[in-house]
Write an enzyme that holds these catalytic residues in place. Structure first.
Site, PDB file in Angstrom:
ATOM      1  CD  GLU A  46      -2.975  -0.880  -0.165  1.00 20.35           C
ATOM      2  OE1 GLU A  46      -2.999   0.225  -0.752  1.00 20.35           O
ATOM      3  OE2 GLU A  46      -3.642  -1.848  -0.556  1.00 20.35           O
ATOM      4  CB  CYS A  63     -15.040   3.640 -12.891  1.00 18.00           C
ATOM      5  SG  CYS A  63     -16.113   5.078 -12.724  1.00 18.00           S
ATOM      6  CB  CYS A  90     -19.310  -0.430 -15.693  1.00 25.66           C
ATOM      7  SG  CYS A  90     -19.534  -0.012 -13.952  1.00 25.66           S
ATOM      8  CB  CYS A 149     -23.859   4.151 -13.394  1.00 26.83           C
ATOM      9  SG  CYS A 149     -22.631   5.469 -13.191  1.00 26.83           S
ATOM     10  CB  CYS A 155     -19.828   3.081 -19.363  1.00 29.04           C
ATOM     11  SG  CYS A 155     -19.216   4.609 -18.595  1.00 29.04           S
TER      12      CYS A 155
HETATM   13  N1  ADE Z   1      -5.016  -4.048  -4.262  1.00 28.99           N
HETATM   14  C1  ADE Z   1      -5.018  -3.721  -2.975  1.00 28.99           C
HETATM   15  N2  ADE Z   1      -4.657  -2.444  -2.796  1.00 28.99           N
HETATM   16  C2  ADE Z   1      -4.378  -1.976  -4.021  1.00 28.99           C
HETATM   17  C3  ADE Z   1      -3.942  -0.735  -4.505  1.00 28.99           C
HETATM   18  N3  ADE Z   1      -3.683   0.266  -3.681  1.00 28.99           N
HETATM   19  N4  ADE Z   1      -3.785  -0.607  -5.835  1.00 28.99           N
HETATM   20  C4  ADE Z   1      -4.035  -1.639  -6.640  1.00 28.99           C
HETATM   21  N5  ADE Z   1      -4.430  -2.811  -6.246  1.00 28.99           N
HETATM   22  C5  ADE Z   1      -4.609  -2.986  -4.946  1.00 28.99           C
END
Ligand code: ADE
Length: 297
Positions: free
Chosen positions: A35, A191, A201, A207, A198
């Protein structure tokens, strides 16, 4: 009629990219590392860096035992290298306060250096299977369009984003956590900001944004980040030199990377101020050495 979450989860089951940090058995440290790396860097560049990082430092304690300079060196060319320093500080705090185990509550996670509202919830949800709204820019854009009908992501408001996401989250924690990643994936690959797909999606029928005729975002323009010629580029060139050698480097080696003395000096001062570069008493420069551990208060 299936719920919003059900449609998104079904879509995800079929279309999710196989990314290393989503594999079963990914522990909380690996989720945290992914992250932090993903916050400002595209997936394709993160994948190899993530693997190499965890190979070298499979636990927070392993990273904490190494120097911050090694973290900065290993960060390589991912950009925004202050993230490496913060991850090192974070690992140090996890080792000191939590016996090396990444904590599981949002409050404990938020108390760690460099962990903000997004990262704390991402780790609590993706690593520990808890039910929290996890809202990054992709989720924000997707739910802002699909639920609120607003073109593109309106300026971020954590309170509003969390409330919107909260309405959509399944009750069961493990499902809510899976929905968080699934919504992120829809935002990232369907998106999208400029050319949303779309037709692909899972929630196109309901939506709100399409219902309103797909209005364009008409808020203030977001600044476009230039790179060439910026201090950020010069900082990157200076860091390349320092990462490329195990020894401290002479000022002349840094002078060689950029002709404009004023800009180069400003970039170097910035790196020193950020703790990414240590000026040594002999006039050379080095990646940051381990600081003596301060007593925790
Ligand atoms: N999977 C979990 N977190 C993620 C993120 N920040 N970007 C892409 N895929 C993810």
């Amino acid at each position: 009629m299936e719920s919003f979450a059900e449609r998104v989860l079904e879509w995800y089951a079929e279309h999710a990219r196989d990314l290393p940090w989503r594999r079963p058995g990914t522990d909380a440290w690996a989720v945290l590392v992914s992250e932090v790396m993903l916050q400002q860097t595209p997936v394709a560049r993160v994948v190899p860096a993530y693997g190499a990082w965890l190979e070298r430092w499979p636990t927070p304690a392993a990273l904490a035992a190494d120097s911050p300079g090694e973290a900065v060196r290993m960060w390589g060319k991912l950009g925004y290298p202050r993230r490496a320093l913060r991850l090192h500080e974070c690992a140090t705090a996890i080792a000191a306060r939590h016996r090396g185990a990444v904590p599981s509550t949002v409050d404990e996670l938020l108390a760690l250096p460099g962990v903000g509202a997004y990262t704390a919830r991402a780790v609590a949800s993706f690593a520990y299977g808890q039910r929290h709204p996890v809202v990054d820019t992709n989720v924000r854009r997707f739910v802002t369009r699909a639920v609120l009908g607003l073109g593109d992501a309106a300026p971020p408001s954590t309170t509003r984003d969390h409330a919107t996401m909260e309405m959509l989250l399944p009750a069961e924690p493990a499902r809510a956590a899976r929905f968080g990643v699934a919504a992120m994936e829809v935002g990232a690959v369907v998106c999208t900001a400029r050319a949303p797909r779309c037709r692909a999606c899972p929630v196109r029928e309901t939506c709100a944004w399409r219902g309103a005729g797909s209005p364009r975002y008409d808020g203030p323009a977001r600044p476009v980040q230039r790179f060439a010629g910026t201090d950020r580029q010069v900082r990157g060139l200076l860091m390349d030199v320092l990462r490329g050698t195990a020894d401290p480097v002479a000022a002349a080696a840094l002078d060689a990377v950029w002709a404009d003395d004023v800009q180069r000096a400003r970039a170097l001062d910035g790196l020193v101020a950020d703790g990414l570069v240590d000026p040594l008493p002999d006039g050379r420069f080095a990646l940051p050495a381990r600081r003596p551990t301060l007593p925790t208060g």
